[in-house]
Design an enzyme around this catalytic site. Sequence first.
Site, PDB file in Angstrom:
ATOM      1  N   LYS A 188       0.877  -1.193  -0.122  1.00 54.62           N
ATOM      2  CA  LYS A 188       0.030  -0.017  -0.025  1.00 54.62           C
ATOM      3  C   LYS A 188       1.023   1.215   0.052  1.00 54.62           C
ATOM      4  CE  LYS A 188      -1.856   3.039   2.131  1.00 54.62           C
ATOM      5  NZ  LYS A 188      -1.678   4.393   1.457  1.00 54.62           N
ATOM      6  N   GLY A 240      -4.677   3.264  -1.965  1.00 53.98           N
ATOM      7  CA  GLY A 240      -5.768   3.684  -1.260  1.00 53.98           C
ATOM      8  C   GLY A 240      -5.377   4.751  -0.355  1.00 53.98           C
ATOM      9  N   GLY A 280      -4.675   5.894   3.240  1.00 53.51           N
ATOM     10  CA  GLY A 280      -4.473   5.434   4.457  1.00 53.51           C
ATOM     11  C   GLY A 280      -5.431   5.351   5.619  1.00 53.51           C
ATOM     12  N   GLY A 295      -6.037   1.652   5.938  1.00 49.59           N
ATOM     13  CA  GLY A 295      -4.852   1.416   6.727  1.00 49.59           C
ATOM     14  C   GLY A 295      -5.094   0.610   8.124  1.00 49.59           C
ATOM     15  N   GLU A 348       8.851   2.155  11.385  1.00 48.30           N
ATOM     16  CA  GLU A 348       9.888   2.927  11.149  1.00 48.30           C
ATOM     17  C   GLU A 348       9.499   4.309  10.957  1.00 48.30           C
ATOM     18  OE1 GLU A 348      12.967   1.851  10.804  1.00 48.30           O
ATOM     19  OE2 GLU A 348      12.668  -0.100  10.423  1.00 48.30           O
ATOM     20  N   CYS A 357      13.895  10.908   6.728  1.00 47.51           N
ATOM     21  CA  CYS A 357      13.561  10.752   8.137  1.00 47.51           C
ATOM     22  C   CYS A 357      14.616  10.975   9.130  1.00 47.51           C
ATOM     23  CB  CYS A 357      12.927   9.486   8.305  1.00 47.51           C
ATOM     24  SG  CYS A 357      13.767   8.063   7.369  1.00 47.51           S
ATOM     25  N   GLU A 396       9.222  17.262  14.434  1.00 46.50           N
ATOM     26  CA  GLU A 396       9.725  16.859  13.221  1.00 46.50           C
ATOM     27  C   GLU A 396       9.230  17.918  12.208  1.00 46.50           C
ATOM     28  OE1 GLU A 396       8.591  13.297  11.115  1.00 46.50           O
ATOM     29  OE2 GLU A 396      10.699  12.853  10.425  1.00 46.50           O
TER      30      GLU A 396
HETATM   31  P1  NAD Z   1       2.167   9.241   7.186  1.00 46.93           P
HETATM   32  O1  NAD Z   1       1.943   8.446   8.452  1.00 46.93           O
HETATM   33  O2  NAD Z   1       0.955  10.268   6.829  1.00 46.93           O
HETATM   34  O3  NAD Z   1       1.864   8.246   5.828  1.00 46.93           O
HETATM   35  C1  NAD Z   1       2.573   7.210   5.641  1.00 46.93           C
HETATM   36  C2  NAD Z   1       1.710   5.987   5.027  1.00 46.93           C
HETATM   37  O4  NAD Z   1       0.672   5.703   6.303  1.00 46.93           O
HETATM   38  C3  NAD Z   1       1.141   6.296   3.961  1.00 46.93           C
HETATM   39  O5  NAD Z   1       1.082   5.071   2.895  1.00 46.93           O
HETATM   40  C4  NAD Z   1      -0.499   6.724   4.509  1.00 46.93           C
HETATM   41  O6  NAD Z   1      -1.387   6.288   3.487  1.00 46.93           O
HETATM   42  C5  NAD Z   1      -0.444   5.411   5.706  1.00 46.93           C
HETATM   43  N1  NAD Z   1      -1.482   5.734   6.434  1.00 46.93           N
HETATM   44  C6  NAD Z   1      -1.733   7.060   6.941  1.00 46.93           C
HETATM   45  N2  NAD Z   1      -2.820   6.725   8.004  1.00 46.93           N
HETATM   46  C7  NAD Z   1      -2.816   5.570   8.357  1.00 46.93           C
HETATM   47  C8  NAD Z   1      -3.437   4.746   9.409  1.00 46.93           C
HETATM   48  N3  NAD Z   1      -4.235   5.352  10.179  1.00 46.93           N
HETATM   49  N4  NAD Z   1      -3.247   3.366   9.178  1.00 46.93           N
HETATM   50  C9  NAD Z   1      -2.457   2.672   8.426  1.00 46.93           C
HETATM   51  N5  NAD Z   1      -1.900   3.686   7.521  1.00 46.93           N
HETATM   52  C10 NAD Z   1      -1.991   4.890   7.255  1.00 46.93           C
HETATM   53  O7  NAD Z   1       3.712  10.079   6.811  1.00 46.93           O
HETATM   54  P2  NAD Z   1       4.002  10.450   5.652  1.00 46.93           P
HETATM   55  O8  NAD Z   1       3.524  12.050   5.980  1.00 46.93           O
HETATM   56  O9  NAD Z   1       3.505  10.192   4.347  1.00 46.93           O
HETATM   57  O10 NAD Z   1       5.626  10.530   5.790  1.00 46.93           O
HETATM   58  C11 NAD Z   1       6.474  11.375   6.441  1.00 46.93           C
HETATM   59  C12 NAD Z   1       6.666  10.609   7.722  1.00 46.93           C
HETATM   60  O11 NAD Z   1       7.426   9.305   7.456  1.00 46.93           O
HETATM   61  C13 NAD Z   1       7.848  11.435   8.514  1.00 46.93           C
HETATM   62  O12 NAD Z   1       7.358  11.393   9.896  1.00 46.93           O
HETATM   63  C14 NAD Z   1       9.130  10.547   8.364  1.00 46.93           C
HETATM   64  O13 NAD Z   1      10.113  10.567   9.426  1.00 46.93           O
HETATM   65  C15 NAD Z   1       8.496   9.081   8.510  1.00 46.93           C
HETATM   66  N6  NAD Z   1       9.576   8.233   7.726  1.00 46.93           N
HETATM   67  C16 NAD Z   1      10.192   7.331   8.441  1.00 46.93           C
HETATM   68  C17 NAD Z   1      11.222   6.815   8.027  1.00 46.93           C
HETATM   69  C18 NAD Z   1      12.078   5.724   8.566  1.00 46.93           C
HETATM   70  O14 NAD Z   1      12.789   4.788   8.125  1.00 46.93           O
HETATM   71  N7  NAD Z   1      11.959   5.701  10.116  1.00 46.93           N
HETATM   72  C19 NAD Z   1      11.504   6.703   6.515  1.00 46.93           C
HETATM   73  C20 NAD Z   1      10.758   7.633   5.918  1.00 46.93           C
HETATM   74  C21 NAD Z   1       9.656   8.544   6.232  1.00 46.93           C
END
Ligand code: NAD
Length: 473
Positions: A170, A201, A203, A207, A245, A279, A379
């Site tokens: 996803k 889809g 999230g 999700g 992560e 990140c 962040e």
């Molecule tokens: P996000 O959490 O909004 O979305 C990430 C993914 O989660 C998307 O595919 C989204 O559709 C899905 N999602 C959203 N709500 C969900 C739910 N309730 N249940 C299940 N899935 C859900 O994050 P973002 O804004 O897309 O990405 C940025 C974040 O990702 C930053 O906080 C960054 O630090 C983190 N990040 C971490 C790493 C790591 O390896 N630690 C790497 C890259 C990014």
Amino acid sequence: MYRYNQFYIDGTWQAPSSADTIDVLNPANAELCAQTASAQHADVDAAISAAKKAFVTWSRTTATQRSQFINAIADEMQARIDELTDAISTTMGCPRHLALDIQVQGSIDAFRQFADMTSYLDESHTENGIMQIHAPVGVCVLINPWNYPLSQLVGKLGPALATGCTVVLKPAEQTPLQDLILADIADKVGLPAGVLNVITGVGQNIGEYLCSHPDVDMVSFTGSTGAGIKVAQAASTTVKRVCQELGGKSPYIITEDADLEAAVRYGVEDVMINSGQTCCALTRMLVPQSKYDDAVAIAKAVALENVVGDPRSDEVTMGPLSSHLQQQRVRDYIQAGIDEGATLVTGGLDVPEHLQQGAYVLPTIFADVHNDMKIAREEIFGPVLCMIPYQDEQQAITIANDTVFGLSSGVYAKDHASAIAIARQIRAGQCYIQGSYFNTNAPFGGFKQSGNGREWGREGLREFVEVQTFVIE
Ligand code: NAD
């Protein structure tokens, strides 16, 4: 304009259960650049059912068979490298030449490494009448964000396929294309039906349903800490494994006796790459008070070297943020920094006239930042560096650890040994020593609220296996 109105499930492209679609806007100009179907619960059920069925045979394939499939997928990715690069650059704004190098070629090379790890499943250890083997964990849901969408995908898909797991992918709403291209590649190389399934889809809509599904054995999630908590809560009712992560606010300690010019340059470049949407970016630069003014001057000069603009240009080093929503979030943090009394050294809220249609934010540096300011605690996920002065080494370590996060860190000292001595005192999953770079052989993951899993290297592989013991005597 890319248009995908189907999901890849059970080895075929299938019509979605609803007519809902998701629009993807090009962040460089706000124009519609892609449209995908929007999965509902029925589509999730179909994808998981296919993965469950396929697990029975895929988990019994030989190491050589899995290795051949991984290499075949990598070969096909290499053949379609331009398509993958265009897809990523167009949807999330990374300059094309950088996307090619960092986001795509690096990911293909990293994916190929997993072809050499498939025999991990054949390893066994017998001692004192106890035989210990590794079994694939099962059906895995892989959820990714948009900042390095292919890299994050292969960091999960590689070990899952290598260990005989089946998957439902996803991707983030903003960057669906590389996952759909991967589905097409899996189809072309003849990966058995149901081993890899892709649904696009929202999230927030599907999700938690994906994560709570009783036929899913593991969720590997990369994203924000807020969504990661919801994922873990949803998964808890069926006691599945969750690999998280999450976000970071990583400290970077420059010592009194470090090469200041080299250390500050490295730190600024680290934060500004990918428009600050990394990140593990070292966003809190800790500098000795005695060197502070010089460090700020160097940082400003390095930030101004960036060429901000159209991601299609080879001259550009920084594209837009990945969306206008992300741009607004970052601008709100910049305003908060100004309101809290930090000194804006360069960048800020204004962008030149010719960039105003895109989601641009200029490289921004704040000096005189205290670690209790919002911009130092949360962040930002944009090209914003906080420079924090410190009096002595112990205070620097205390400030470094004064955060709810623990993903990454950096130390630039006189030499490697001095830097490692400081790094041992920092509570974070990784530390970049003397200006080193992300390495896909190095296990990656967080302490504290940055997560609980590890990706890459052998540790990343271990996340996808269960330890099974046979008590023989
Ligand atoms: P996000 O959490 O909004 O979305 C990430 C993914 O989660 C998307 O595919 C989204 O559709 C899905 N999602 C959203 N709500 C969900 C739910 N309730 N249940 C299940 N899935 C859900 O994050 P973002 O804004 O897309 O990405 C940025 C974040 O990702 C930053 O906080 C960054 O630090 C983190 N990040 C971490 C790493 C790591 O390896 N630690 C790497 C890259 C990014």
